[in-house]
Design an enzyme around this catalytic site. Structure first.
Site, short mmCIF file in Angstrom:
data_model
loop_
_atom_site.label_atom_id
_atom_site.label_comp_id
_atom_site.label_asym_id
_atom_site.label_seq_id
_atom_site.Cartn_x
_atom_site.Cartn_y
_atom_site.Cartn_z
N ASP A 11 12.75 -16.56 -39.78
CA ASP A 11 13.85 -15.26 -39.49
C ASP A 11 13.35 -14.77 -41.23
OD1 ASP A 11 15.36 -13.32 -39.47
OD2 ASP A 11 17.75 -14.14 -38.71
N ASP A 35 13.09 -4.72 -38.69
CA ASP A 35 13.73 -3.78 -39.55
C ASP A 35 15.52 -3.82 -38.68
OD1 ASP A 35 14.23 -1.44 -40.70
OD2 ASP A 35 13.64 0.29 -39.46
N GLY A 124 4.51 -5.93 -33.16
CA GLY A 124 5.83 -5.61 -32.69
C GLY A 124 5.60 -4.91 -31.61
N TYR A 126 4.87 -1.26 -32.32
CA TYR A 126 3.66 -0.79 -32.83
C TYR A 126 2.33 -1.54 -32.14
CZ TYR A 126 6.55 2.20 -35.57
OH TYR A 126 7.16 3.02 -36.50
#
Ligand code: ADP
Length: 173
Positions: A11, A35, A124, A126
């Site tokens: 992460d 994000d 992801g 996109y």
């Protein structure tokens, strides 16, 4: 000095590097995926900085990057860059994705950062094909490092195994 370039399955919000890169959207107002994870873990100070940037320059264009505080994250800065939405591959997606990595590293250097962690930008929501994105990411980072000294470590952070395998494959090719 040789820069370490490696893949890590982790992460990104947890990494104690000088700068982590966020795969943001052009509004800079937060979103899902990495994000959301960065804003959640870093707290409201990141969004406050983003609002100041938006007030000054009105968001961030695809391929460009801006820098903010990292709030309460272990990193010192968050560099927000906007990846291209995959549109079949003939809309300059590769060039725009390469710009994300190059402009983020440039901003990192300008702010005295010696260690930077990237997510797999655009892979992801996109929709950028993972193997293609890995090639562009690694090539862009390597090209920058060949022309710039002083970076100690660049980490390509993969959240999932598929991205990790793809980045490893390119790094080991
Ligand atoms: P984009 O809109 O650029 O596609 P996403 O956030 O949807 O951005 O996905 C980019 C990549 O970040 C994906 O490979 C996703 O699996 C990964 N990701 C999601 N959360 C995290 C996280 N906490 N740390 C690192 N990578 C993450």
């Amino acid at each position: 000095m040789q820069t370490t370039l490696q893949a890590l399955q982790a992460d990104i919000a947890k990494l104690p590097v000088d700068a982590i890169v966020n795969a943001a959207n052009s509004s800079l107002m937060g979103g899902g995926g990495v994000d959301g994870a960065i804003h959640r873990a870093g707290g409201p100070a990141i969004l406050e900085d983003c609002r100041r940037i938006v007030a000054k320059q009105g968001g961030c264009k695809t391929g460009e990057a801006v820098i903010t505080t990292a709030g309460r994250l272990p990193a010192k800065f968050v560099i927000h860059t906007v990846g291209p939405v995959w549109n079949g591959g003939h809309k300059q997606e590769a060039e725009k994705l390469a710009n994300c990595y190059r402009n983020s590293l440039q901003l990192a250097v300008e702010n005295g950062c010696r260690s930077v962690a990237f997510p797999c930008i655009s892979t992801g929501v996109y929709g950028y094909p993972i193997a293609e994105a890995a090639k562009v990411a690694v090539a862009s980072v390597k090209a920058f490092l060949e022309e710039n000294e002083g970076m100690e470590s660049v980490v390509m952070v993969c959240f999932d195994g598929e991205n990790y395998e793809a980045i490893q494959a390119v790094l080991n090719a």
